[in-house]
Enzyme design. Structure first.
Site, short mmCIF file in Angstrom:
data_model
loop_
_atom_site.label_atom_id
_atom_site.label_comp_id
_atom_site.label_asym_id
_atom_site.label_seq_id
_atom_site.Cartn_x
_atom_site.Cartn_y
_atom_site.Cartn_z
N PHE A 21 1.30 -1.86 -8.27
CA PHE A 21 2.34 -2.43 -7.40
C PHE A 21 2.31 -3.94 -7.55
O PHE A 21 1.26 -4.56 -7.36
CB PHE A 21 2.12 -2.04 -5.94
N ASP A 67 -3.43 -9.45 -10.80
CA ASP A 67 -2.71 -9.48 -9.53
C ASP A 67 -3.76 -9.26 -8.44
O ASP A 67 -4.19 -8.12 -8.20
CB ASP A 67 -1.63 -8.40 -9.50
N LYS A 74 -0.74 -12.47 0.23
CA LYS A 74 -1.25 -11.80 1.44
C LYS A 74 -2.18 -12.64 2.33
O LYS A 74 -1.70 -13.30 3.23
CB LYS A 74 -1.86 -10.45 1.07
#
Ligand SMILES: *Cc1c(COP(=O)(O)O)cnc(C)c1O
Length: 396
Positions: free
Chosen positions: A138, A223, A252
């Site tokens: 993702f 990532d 995040k």
């Protein structure tokens, strides 16, 4: 507005892109949040791995409040001290030499994809542009990051997506060797797949991917939007492998809840970005930088990573006990405070029951209960969460 009005108006005025639980949250402190009616919840999701230092951390709150009273935004046509200081802290505590700031994970990945393509363009005259990414990955919802994402369900109805991406199985170095061609410029991979179901590769996977990238002259992009900022017990998850990337993306937890993203790179990779090649109006905004700088300072001041390792191990043991009592559990896995409990069925009913019992958690990939609590939780918090979980699983 009372909670019923908030839910009714929310459904009327907000676009229908999320399936929200019927609670209206109003306040948070540490690992706990309260709804508008004053009901308390233990938060084992932390805004999806965002509030790593817990809600309303005093140092971050103070930094944001001070910055708001001082300077909110000026653009990247000028220098600001918080931006320079944060870039320096990130560089001094990572493999990287340079940082580009943006506002989210998907944007950080867009920046990484653009940097990799530009690198291919500058070094091979445009012959190399293809990026290899992993099935089950993702990387975000904007079109390039969505194309990079290895889960078809997010892509339905948004075709045609971008050319120049190739998806291979995760944790499979042979598939990687086979997929590389004269067009390949980079490999993009999560050190642990988060949305894909808390999937850990073999211990030597990243090291092997690094070697393959070196042999083929490819950039390696990690990532770390979800795994970064202490989540797995190291500041960045890849440190465990000893294999550094050329490019890494963060978002995040970087601002402990303040929206912010960053793309870090080595000097060699970063050198292909020059004035005008990439930009963001809000990127590196003083508010986001102040929040992130305070977050990094707390993270580096000691104690947090140690806590992730000790409480994470305790949580894993307690989840293994739970698994032994409930045959619906097929596997418990994870690292640090990024833990998943795989079930032989859909996990949504457990999440809904846990909410009723006062525990926030989530389910990803359909059947993996996912725990991403603030990194400051204590063993008593784990005990409370596991008690609730045991009750909810008993009702399955
Ligand atoms: C959440 C996430 C993203 C996307 O971040 P946004 O801030 O939602 O755009 C990208 N990659 C990974 C690994 C993530 O977990």
């Amino acid at each position: 507005m009372n909670s019923t009005e908030c839910i009714v108006f929310g459904d009327r005025y907000l676009m229908n892109t999320y399936s929200r639980a019927p609670v209206v949250l109003a306040r948070g402190e540490g690992a706990r949040v309260w709804d508008v009616d004053g009901r308390e919840y233990l938060d084992f999701l932390a805004g999806i791995a965002v509030c790593n230092l817990g809600h309303a951390h005093p140092k971050v709150t103070e930094a944001v409040a001070n910055q708001a009273g001082n300077l909110v935004h000026v653009s990247n046509l000028y220098y600001t001290e918080p931006q320079v200081r944060l870039a320096r802290v990130l560089v001094e505590n990572s493999f990287a030499d340079k940082v580009f700031f943006c506002n989210s994970g998907t944007e950080a990945n867009e920046a990484a994809i653009k940097l990799a393509r530009r690198y291919g363009y500058e070094t091979t005259g445009g012959k190399r542009y293809e990026i290899i990414t992993m099935k089950g990955s993702f990387h975000g919802r904007t079109l390039a990051a969505l194309t990079a994402t290895g889960q078809d369900r997010h892509k339905v109805g948004f075709e045609p997506l971008l050319p120049g991406f190739r998806h291979i199985p995760y944790d499979d170095v042979e598939a990687l060797e086979e997929a590389i061609s004269g067009r390949t410029c980079a490999v993009m991979v999560e050190p642990i797949q988060g949305e894909g179901g808390v999937r850990l590769p073999a211990a030597d996977y990243l090291g092997q991917v690094r070697d393959i990238c070196n042999r083929n002259g490819l950039l390696l992009i990690y990532d770390e939007v979800q795994t970064g900022m202490g989540r797995t017990g190291r500041l960045f998850a890849h440190e465990e492998s000893g294999a550094a990337p050329d490019i890494m993306t963060l978002a995040k937890a970087l601002g402990n809840g303040f929206p912010v993203g960053a793309m870090l790179a080595t000097e060699r990779a970063a050198s292909v970005f020059t004035p005008g090649t990439h930009a963001s109006t809000f990127g590196g905004n003083p508010m986001a930088m102040a929040a992130s700088l305070a977050t990094m300072e707390v993270m580096l001041s000691g104690g947090v990573l140690e806590n992730v390792n000790t409480v994470g191990q305790y949580f894993m043991e307690r989840l293994r006990e739970t698994a032994a009592r409930h045959p619906v559990v097929t596997e418990v896995r994870g690292r640090g405070l990024m833990l998943g409990v795989e079930l032989d069925r859909e996990g949504a009913p457990v999440v809904a029951k846990a909410l009723e019992e006062g525990l926030l958690m989530n389910c990803t990939a359909g059947n993996v209960l996912r725990f991403l609590p603030p990194l400051i939780i204590q063993k008593e918090d784990v005990d409370q969460a596991v008690d609730i979980l045991n009750r909810c699983m008993g009702e399955l």
